[in-house]
Design a protein around this motif. Structure first.
Motif, PDB file in Angstrom:
ATOM      1  N   GLY A 153      31.223 -23.615 -17.106  1.00 34.51           N
ATOM      2  CA  GLY A 153      31.079 -24.837 -17.311  1.00 34.51           C
ATOM      3  C   GLY A 153      30.621 -25.489 -18.307  1.00 34.51           C
ATOM      4  N   LEU A 154      30.819 -26.297 -18.690  1.00 31.20           N
ATOM      5  CA  LEU A 154      30.622 -28.025 -19.562  1.00 31.20           C
ATOM      6  C   LEU A 154      30.990 -28.742 -18.481  1.00 31.20           C
ATOM      7  N   ASP A 155      30.177 -29.809 -18.951  1.00 30.47           N
ATOM      8  CA  ASP A 155      30.275 -31.529 -18.959  1.00 30.47           C
ATOM      9  C   ASP A 155      29.901 -32.500 -19.750  1.00 30.47           C
ATOM     10  N   LEU A 156      31.429 -32.607 -20.409  1.00 28.04           N
ATOM     11  CA  LEU A 156      31.264 -33.523 -21.432  1.00 28.04           C
ATOM     12  C   LEU A 156      31.510 -34.380 -21.591  1.00 28.04           C
ATOM     13  N   ILE A 157      30.463 -35.733 -22.728  1.00 24.31           N
ATOM     14  CA  ILE A 157      30.783 -37.144 -22.876  1.00 24.31           C
ATOM     15  C   ILE A 157      31.578 -36.867 -24.118  1.00 24.31           C
ATOM     16  N   VAL A 158      32.761 -37.667 -24.118  1.00 26.75           N
ATOM     17  CA  VAL A 158      33.442 -37.673 -25.885  1.00 26.75           C
ATOM     18  C   VAL A 158      33.889 -39.304 -26.810  1.00 26.75           C
ATOM     19  N   LEU A 159      32.979 -39.749 -27.184  1.00 26.30           N
ATOM     20  CA  LEU A 159      33.661 -40.811 -28.056  1.00 26.30           C
ATOM     21  C   LEU A 159      34.818 -40.569 -29.083  1.00 26.30           C
ATOM     22  N   ARG A 160      35.829 -41.233 -28.946  1.00 25.87           N
ATOM     23  CA  ARG A 160      36.307 -40.417 -30.525  1.00 25.87           C
ATOM     24  C   ARG A 160      37.024 -41.861 -30.586  1.00 25.87           C
ATOM     25  N   SER A 161      36.674 -42.358 -32.438  1.00 29.44           N
ATOM     26  CA  SER A 161      36.694 -43.587 -33.453  1.00 29.44           C
ATOM     27  C   SER A 161      37.493 -42.649 -34.942  1.00 29.44           C
ATOM     28  N   LEU A 162      37.931 -44.597 -35.060  1.00 33.47           N
ATOM     29  CA  LEU A 162      38.277 -44.136 -36.746  1.00 33.47           C
ATOM     30  C   LEU A 162      37.552 -43.658 -37.289  1.00 33.47           C
ATOM     31  N   PRO A 163      38.492 -43.205 -38.583  1.00 33.66           N
ATOM     32  CA  PRO A 163      36.701 -42.691 -39.524  1.00 33.66           C
ATOM     33  C   PRO A 163      36.733 -43.998 -40.130  1.00 33.66           C
ATOM     34  N   ALA A 164      35.490 -43.784 -41.448  1.00 37.51           N
ATOM     35  CA  ALA A 164      34.906 -44.834 -42.062  1.00 37.51           C
ATOM     36  C   ALA A 164      35.769 -45.520 -42.784  1.00 37.51           C
ATOM     37  N   GLU A 165      36.671 -44.579 -43.450  1.00 33.03           N
ATOM     38  CA  GLU A 165      37.424 -44.609 -44.441  1.00 33.03           C
ATOM     39  C   GLU A 165      38.673 -46.302 -44.450  1.00 33.03           C
ATOM     40  N   VAL A 166      38.856 -46.102 -42.811  1.00 33.30           N
ATOM     41  CA  VAL A 166      39.636 -46.976 -42.203  1.00 33.30           C
ATOM     42  C   VAL A 166      39.233 -47.893 -41.420  1.00 33.30           C
ATOM     43  N   ILE A 167      38.109 -48.132 -41.008  1.00 35.14           N
ATOM     44  CA  ILE A 167      37.526 -48.939 -40.224  1.00 35.14           C
ATOM     45  C   ILE A 167      37.224 -49.886 -41.804  1.00 35.14           C
ATOM     46  N   THR A 168      36.692 -49.468 -42.464  1.00 31.80           N
ATOM     47  CA  THR A 168      36.394 -50.208 -43.733  1.00 31.80           C
ATOM     48  C   THR A 168      37.073 -51.572 -43.565  1.00 31.80           C
ATOM     49  N   ARG A 169      38.421 -51.379 -43.902  1.00 31.36           N
ATOM     50  CA  ARG A 169      39.993 -51.701 -44.823  1.00 31.36           C
ATOM     51  C   ARG A 169      40.908 -52.486 -42.976  1.00 31.36           C
ATOM     52  N   LEU A 170      39.796 -52.196 -42.275  1.00 34.32           N
ATOM     53  CA  LEU A 170      39.973 -53.421 -40.702  1.00 34.32           C
ATOM     54  C   LEU A 170      39.310 -54.681 -41.058  1.00 34.32           C
ATOM     55  N   PRO A 171      40.174 -55.525 -39.922  1.00 32.36           N
ATOM     56  CA  PRO A 171      39.199 -56.904 -40.192  1.00 32.36           C
ATOM     57  C   PRO A 171      38.313 -56.677 -39.140  1.00 32.36           C
TER      58      PRO A 171
END
Length: 141
Positions: free
Chosen positions: A101-119
């Motif tokens: 089996g596998l024990d995973l830690i997953v972090l999901r984020s918006l991509p850089a091209e989206v983040i740079t357009r947000l306040p």
């Protein structure tokens, strides 16, 4: 959110194959960033976690324990404890668990091209709760 033990309630998932256990540790506003979620995933033998480019998220997958394999357009490669996998938003890939089996830690984020357009997302305490240790720049002017 701080997780101090592993026996917290979790959701069981089955998507056309063996069952997996998923637990969301934190989401969106709790993280004060552009992260979508921070999750713990347990895959039993032959269970898979898919990164779908249609969801528009980037992922960082940390293998906490167990063994498995990464399956993408380049082929199949082994994964083991301590491995960090970076999945760009447009990548189509799967992680499959092997015998242990596998024990995973997953972090999901918006991509850089989206983040740079947000306040900028900056946590701020109400003025009544601020102390000399924490005083926002706007309160000082």
């Amino acid at each position: 959110m701080i997780v101090a033990h592993q026996d917290l309630p979790a959701r069981r998932m089955r998507v056309g194959g063996p069952e997996a256990t998923w637990r969301c540790l934190a989401r969106r506003g709790m993280l004060h960033s552009e992260c979508e979620s921070f999750e713990q995933v347990r895959l039993v033998q032959d269970a898979e976690l898919a990164h779908d480019p249609r969801n528009g998220m980037e992922s960082v997958v940390y293998v906490a324990a167990g063994s498995g394999e990464l399956i993408d357009e380049a082929g199949t490669r082994p994964l083991g404890a301590g491995t960090v996998l970076l999945a760009p938003a447009r990548a189509a890939l799967r992680v499959r668990a092997r015998d242990d089996g596998l024990d995973l830690i997953v972090l999901r984020s918006l991509p850089a091209e989206v983040i740079t357009r947000l306040p900028a997302r900056v946590p701020e305490l109400p003025a009544a709760e601020q102390t000399p240790v924490f005083r926002s720049a706007s309160a000082e002017h």
